[in-house]
Design a protein around this motif. Sequence first.
Motif, mmCIF file in Angstrom:
data_model
loop_
_atom_site.group_PDB
_atom_site.id
_atom_site.type_symbol
_atom_site.label_atom_id
_atom_site.label_comp_id
_atom_site.label_asym_id
_atom_site.label_seq_id
_atom_site.Cartn_x
_atom_site.Cartn_y
_atom_site.Cartn_z
ATOM 1 N N PRO A 268 0.841 -1.200 0.000
ATOM 2 C CA PRO A 268 0.000 0.000 0.000
ATOM 3 C C PRO A 268 0.875 1.247 0.000
ATOM 4 O O PRO A 268 1.672 1.458 0.916
ATOM 5 C CB PRO A 268 -0.789 -0.132 1.304
ATOM 6 C CG PRO A 268 0.093 -0.958 2.205
ATOM 7 C CD PRO A 268 1.046 -1.746 1.351
ATOM 8 N N VAL A 269 0.759 2.050 -1.027
ATOM 9 C CA VAL A 269 1.601 3.240 -1.171
ATOM 10 C C VAL A 269 0.720 4.486 -1.207
ATOM 11 O O VAL A 269 -0.258 4.548 -1.963
ATOM 12 C CB VAL A 269 2.448 3.162 -2.463
ATOM 13 C CG1 VAL A 269 3.235 4.450 -2.673
ATOM 14 C CG2 VAL A 269 3.383 1.953 -2.415
ATOM 15 N N ASP A 270 1.061 5.467 -0.393
ATOM 16 C CA ASP A 270 0.366 6.751 -0.446
ATOM 17 C C ASP A 270 0.965 7.554 -1.608
ATOM 18 O O ASP A 270 2.083 8.048 -1.523
ATOM 19 C CB ASP A 270 0.531 7.512 0.869
ATOM 20 C CG ASP A 270 -0.340 8.762 0.932
ATOM 21 O OD1 ASP A 270 -0.533 9.403 -0.116
ATOM 22 O OD2 ASP A 270 -0.830 9.095 2.028
ATOM 23 N N GLY A 271 0.209 7.645 -2.684
ATOM 24 C CA GLY A 271 0.688 8.343 -3.876
ATOM 25 C C GLY A 271 0.088 9.727 -4.043
ATOM 26 O O GLY A 271 -0.017 10.219 -5.176
ATOM 27 N N THR A 272 -0.272 10.362 -2.921
ATOM 28 C CA THR A 272 -0.964 11.655 -2.991
ATOM 29 C C THR A 272 -0.121 12.726 -3.666
ATOM 30 O O THR A 272 -0.643 13.568 -4.410
ATOM 31 C CB THR A 272 -1.391 12.107 -1.582
ATOM 32 O OG1 THR A 272 -2.155 11.062 -0.964
ATOM 33 C CG2 THR A 272 -2.227 13.366 -1.651
ATOM 34 N N ASN A 273 1.172 12.723 -3.423
ATOM 35 C CA ASN A 273 2.028 13.719 -4.079
ATOM 36 C C ASN A 273 1.999 13.553 -5.598
ATOM 37 O O ASN A 273 1.959 14.541 -6.348
ATOM 38 C CB ASN A 273 3.465 13.612 -3.556
ATOM 39 C CG ASN A 273 3.600 14.099 -2.129
ATOM 40 O OD1 ASN A 273 2.767 14.861 -1.641
ATOM 41 N ND2 ASN A 273 4.645 13.658 -1.440
ATOM 42 N N ARG A 274 2.029 12.310 -6.032
ATOM 43 C CA ARG A 274 1.933 12.040 -7.475
ATOM 44 C C ARG A 274 0.572 12.481 -8.002
ATOM 45 O O ARG A 274 0.455 13.039 -9.108
ATOM 46 C CB ARG A 274 2.151 10.546 -7.728
ATOM 47 C CG ARG A 274 2.045 10.158 -9.201
ATOM 48 C CD ARG A 274 3.205 10.755 -10.015
ATOM 49 N NE ARG A 274 3.050 10.547 -11.426
ATOM 50 C CZ ARG A 274 3.257 9.399 -12.057
ATOM 51 N NH1 ARG A 274 3.640 8.337 -11.374
ATOM 52 N NH2 ARG A 274 3.096 9.292 -13.353
#
Length: 456
Positions: free
Chosen positions: A394-400
């Motif tokens: 599970p990766v938080d990709g909010t910046n992307r």
Amino acid sequence: MDKKIDQVTAELRSYLPDVKQKSVVVLLHDVENPAPYMQLLNDASQTILFTNSSSTYKQIDNEKLPKTNNVILNCAEFKNCELQPNSADVGVMIKSFNLLSVKEKESVLSKLLTVLSDDAYCFVYEKEWIKDNENHSSTPIDLINYFHSSTSKHSDNKTNYGFALVSVRPLQTYVQLKSEPFHLCFLFKKVHYIDAPETLRDFLDQQQYSKNSVLRYEKIFGPGFVSTGGLDTTKEFVATLDLKPEHRVLDIGAGIGGGDIFIAKTYGCSVIGVDLSTNMVGIAWERLLGLTDAKIKVSFEIGDVMKLEYDNNSFDVVYSRDCILHIQDKHELFTRIYNWLKPGGKLFITDYCCGKKPWSKDYEAYVNDRRYNLLTVQEYGKYLEDVGFKQVEPVDGTNRFADCLKVELERINSMKNEFISEFSDEDYKHLVDGWESKLARTSEGHQRWGIFRATK
């Protein structure tokens, strides 16, 4: 009976509603070999068949089929029949509806609504989509629209009945053997409109995913796409899946199909794209119909992934982009996906997620208005682990996500005049406001974007 006919018959049977010990009314016009279609109905208590083809009539009448049901043949027009109201449990149309004129379609559907019992199903199999004749459906959406526009009043002259779409599914035998994705099986249900609640499909098609809204989204995401990053993120993410030509991919929330067409063209594998939204899949079908020279194994279905059935251990990859936020019971969904994947199969998801509560009032209202069912990135990953997935990432990709939003906002601003001329000034402001609000919510920590990988 050759292998292909056996496979087609098995697929048709899997999509056909239950006919065991039921009364079935059938429209079967000029088909080359009616025997396999009749065998689908062997378990019916009674089959009342209408055909305007003397050849089809003679073949069925002379065929020595192992019948256990009472078959009544009618070489007559169904629209003029005198069957009792509410006397049939199931309606079946095989390669017949698109042969009718506009007026004949309307008459047949009106008669069906009268003849079918309450909550009865109507199954339609069609394969020809002719664009240059006003008496034929030009696309599968036209067929759906005919059914949706048909209504009939009960004997009390007050109660309205109509047809609600349940699903549309392609025969995969033709997709795999001939790259023909438009042998389609439609399933409708007779509904009592006064009691029919708004479904999630109704909500999506009439609001967030109205056709105008979908086309606006495509303008900002790029041709064929309605999810974050469009083709750029699709290329990046799909490249990590190690796809092979022999692989089968299921795309949950296929949208308007650009990602699936890209996968099938680039990697040569077989892709099934499923979406609940009729508007989304209708556009995907339009684009697919335009690919006359492309021999790719891609097809699109309309249906609720929580109710559709696929064989266990049948997919190498299940892929989903920004869609599962609409589904409440994620444990059940992930269990179904786990079962559909082959051992060692891969799951890839991007989806809207959320920060921990409390949320701002603005974000709370946004989530409620869209009827989203959101989890934190960590909660999402835990659900995947709980149903048995391994190597869960599970990766938080909010910046992307925020970077993509900025690029998309720049794109829409750079084509402002073009966008307004194609849509409207109001549409432009709505889209810009929406993207700016997303950026604000991400900076506040409320709106998050998750990227998830897992293996069975």
